[in-house]
Design an enzyme around this catalytic site. Structure first.
Site, PDB file in Angstrom:
ATOM      1  N   SER A 108     -97.445 -92.437  44.970  1.00 46.13           N
ATOM      2  CA  SER A 108     -96.375 -93.095  44.211  1.00 46.13           C
ATOM      3  C   SER A 108     -95.585 -94.059  45.098  1.00 46.13           C
ATOM      4  CB  SER A 108     -95.451 -92.042  43.595  1.00 46.13           C
ATOM      5  OG  SER A 108     -95.030 -91.125  44.583  1.00 46.13           O
TER       6      SER A 108
ATOM      7  N   HIS B 252     -98.225 -85.464  57.018  1.00 45.81           N
ATOM      8  CA  HIS B 252     -97.338 -84.390  56.530  1.00 45.81           C
ATOM      9  C   HIS B 252     -97.838 -83.000  56.908  1.00 45.81           C
ATOM     10  CE1 HIS B 252     -95.486 -87.184  53.209  1.00 45.81           C
ATOM     11  NE2 HIS B 252     -95.158 -87.534  54.430  1.00 45.81           N
TER      12      HIS B 252
ATOM     13  N   ALA C 217    -109.009 -92.462  41.400  1.00 47.27           N
ATOM     14  CA  ALA C 217    -109.653 -92.673  42.698  1.00 47.27           C
ATOM     15  C   ALA C 217    -111.135 -92.309  42.651  1.00 47.27           C
ATOM     16  CB  ALA C 217    -108.942 -91.841  43.765  1.00 47.27           C
TER      17      ALA C 217
ATOM     18  N   CYS D 187     -94.627 -70.799  63.653  1.00 49.60           N
ATOM     19  CA  CYS D 187     -93.413 -70.004  63.466  1.00 49.60           C
ATOM     20  C   CYS D 187     -92.211 -70.928  63.306  1.00 49.60           C
ATOM     21  CB  CYS D 187     -93.223 -68.978  64.573  1.00 49.60           C
ATOM     22  SG  CYS D 187     -92.657 -69.638  66.138  1.00 49.60           S
TER      23      CYS D 187
HETATM   24  N1  APR Z   1    -106.458 -91.154  41.202  1.00 49.99           N
HETATM   25  C1  APR Z   1    -105.557 -91.946  41.832  1.00 49.99           C
HETATM   26  N2  APR Z   1    -104.225 -91.782  41.707  1.00 49.99           N
HETATM   27  C2  APR Z   1    -103.785 -90.810  40.888  1.00 49.99           C
HETATM   28  C3  APR Z   1    -104.662 -89.943  40.195  1.00 49.99           C
HETATM   29  C4  APR Z   1    -106.066 -90.156  40.373  1.00 49.99           C
HETATM   30  N3  APR Z   1    -106.979 -89.402  39.753  1.00 49.99           N
HETATM   31  N4  APR Z   1    -103.922 -89.056  39.486  1.00 49.99           N
HETATM   32  C5  APR Z   1    -102.626 -89.362  39.736  1.00 49.99           C
HETATM   33  N5  APR Z   1    -102.537 -90.418  40.567  1.00 49.99           N
HETATM   34  C6  APR Z   1    -101.333 -91.056  41.128  1.00 49.99           C
HETATM   35  C7  APR Z   1    -100.097 -90.964  40.276  1.00 49.99           C
HETATM   36  O1  APR Z   1    -100.059 -92.042  39.331  1.00 49.99           O
HETATM   37  C8  APR Z   1     -98.991 -91.083  41.330  1.00 49.99           C
HETATM   38  O2  APR Z   1     -98.668 -92.444  41.570  1.00 49.99           O
HETATM   39  O3  APR Z   1    -101.025 -90.342  42.305  1.00 49.99           O
HETATM   40  C9  APR Z   1     -99.647 -90.504  42.589  1.00 49.99           C
HETATM   41  C10 APR Z   1     -99.100 -89.142  43.004  1.00 49.99           C
HETATM   42  O4  APR Z   1     -97.750 -89.293  43.356  1.00 49.99           O
HETATM   43  P1  APR Z   1     -96.900 -88.109  44.024  1.00 49.99           P
HETATM   44  O5  APR Z   1     -97.091 -86.835  43.259  1.00 49.99           O
HETATM   45  O6  APR Z   1     -95.509 -88.626  44.206  1.00 49.99           O
HETATM   46  O7  APR Z   1     -97.626 -87.874  45.420  1.00 49.99           O
HETATM   47  P2  APR Z   1     -97.474 -88.612  46.791  1.00 49.99           P
HETATM   48  O8  APR Z   1     -97.250 -90.077  46.625  1.00 49.99           O
HETATM   49  O9  APR Z   1     -98.624 -88.142  47.620  1.00 49.99           O
HETATM   50  O10 APR Z   1     -96.138 -87.957  47.338  1.00 49.99           O
HETATM   51  C11 APR Z   1     -95.775 -88.225  48.660  1.00 49.99           C
HETATM   52  O11 APR Z   1     -94.025 -86.635  48.621  1.00 49.99           O
HETATM   53  O12 APR Z   1     -93.920 -84.811  47.341  1.00 49.99           O
HETATM   54  C12 APR Z   1     -93.874 -85.236  48.664  1.00 49.99           C
HETATM   55  O13 APR Z   1     -94.643 -84.481  50.758  1.00 49.99           O
HETATM   56  C13 APR Z   1     -95.038 -84.668  49.424  1.00 49.99           C
HETATM   57  O14 APR Z   1     -96.903 -85.789  50.489  1.00 49.99           O
HETATM   58  C14 APR Z   1     -96.075 -85.794  49.354  1.00 49.99           C
HETATM   59  C15 APR Z   1     -95.185 -87.019  49.311  1.00 49.99           C
END
Ligand code: APR
Length: 255
Positions: free
Chosen positions: A205, A135, A247, A143
């Site tokens: 997620s 990403h 994590a 730009c």
């Molecule tokens: N350790 C492991 N996992 C964790 C922790 C932790 N300490 N804290 C939270 N989580 C988990 C949550 O339970 C959730 O499942 O991390 C996940 C975060 O989910 P999102 O906020 O949806 O992030 P992500 O999956 O990276 O989103 C993917 O979507 O928002 C867009 O472009 C953005 O790169 C991002 C993409």
């Protein structure tokens, strides 16, 4: 959320042993990380970032090309606010454990690829070598019109800085909703998912495509999936091992 490695609950010890065994015998390891791995470095997840000043916005109002065209200053300021958090953040025990897992793979000549959806650059800062940034990276700027890469720019209170080459507005070098992923990064991520025999999915997620499909591509190829997440996700039922924890606590137990 702590980053220590406290006592492991007995119920989890078997899962950790299985995950370690899978990793130790893998000939090719693919890792996918998401916002959760950086939460313990104090970087709010994408949705959590919409708090305080920003809570009245939805992600789609700030992270799309249309949003930028409609209100470039608003979007620039949001990313400037997030960039500020990122530049002061340091890698945590989870990032460091992935460096150790990569080193272990290298020592026994197993393949290793770390695919991240995070734009914070903390995996490289920790020392991970084979990193695929799906990403983009919030520390970089390009730009809007011509994607010219920009090394440095001047922040002003009133206006979005412009490209010294073509005069178009500057934007973060991240992938917004509705935009294509960098083709080489996507190809490398797909290849890693197709060829791995162990897929480790950490802190995501698994709902945002195409990254969300990577573990399923790995499963189709016969790989075992290890998931690390304090919450269940759509992937949990397909994982061989699901480690329900942070994590920064779980990954050091696998390294
Ligand atoms: N350790 C492991 N996992 C964790 C922790 C932790 N300490 N804290 C939270 N989580 C988990 C949550 O339970 C959730 O499942 O991390 C996940 C975060 O989910 P999102 O906020 O949806 O992030 P992500 O999956 O990276 O989103 C993917 O979507 O928002 C867009 O472009 C953005 O790169 C991002 C993409």
């Amino acid at each position: 959320m702590g980053t220590g490695t406290g006592p492991v609950p007995i119920s989890m010890a078997d899962d950790i042993a299985r995950a370690r065994e899978l990793l130790e015998h893998a000939t090719s390891v693919a890792v996918l990380t998401g916002a959760g791995i950086s939460a313990e470095s104090g970087i709010p997840t994408f949705r959590d970032a919409l708090t305080g000043l920003w809570e009245k916005f939805r992600p789609e109002e700030l992270a799309t090309p249309e949003a930028f065209e409609a209100n470039p200053k608003l979007v620039w300021d949001w990313y400037a606010w997030r960039r500020e958090k990122v530049v002061h953040a340091v890698p945590n025990a989870g990032h460091r454990a992935l460096v150790a897992i990569e080193r272990g793979c290298r020592e026994r000549e197993a393949d290793f690829t770390l695919v991240t959806q995070n734009v914070d650059g903390l995996h490289r800062a920790a020392g991970s070598r084979r990193v695929v940034e799906l990403h983009g990276n919030i520390r970089r700027v390009k730009c809007f019109d011509n994607h010219h890469a920009i090394e440095s720019w001047q922040e002003t209170a009133d206006e979005v800085p412009t490209c010294p080459r073509c005069g178009s507005l500057l934007r973060p070098d991240v992938v917004w909703f509705g935009e294509a992923l960098p083709p080489e990064a996507l190809a490398a991520a797909l290849a890693a998912a197709r060829t791995c025999d162990v897929f480790l999915c950490v802190g995501t997620s698994t709902v945002v495509e195409p990254a969300a499909s990577l573990p399923y591509i790995a499963l189709e190829g016969g790989a075992r999936v290890i998931e690390v997440n304090p919450q269940p996700t759509p992937l949990t039922g397909s994982a061989s091992v699901s480690l329900r924890g942070a994590a920064g606590e779980m990954l050091p137990l696998l390294a």
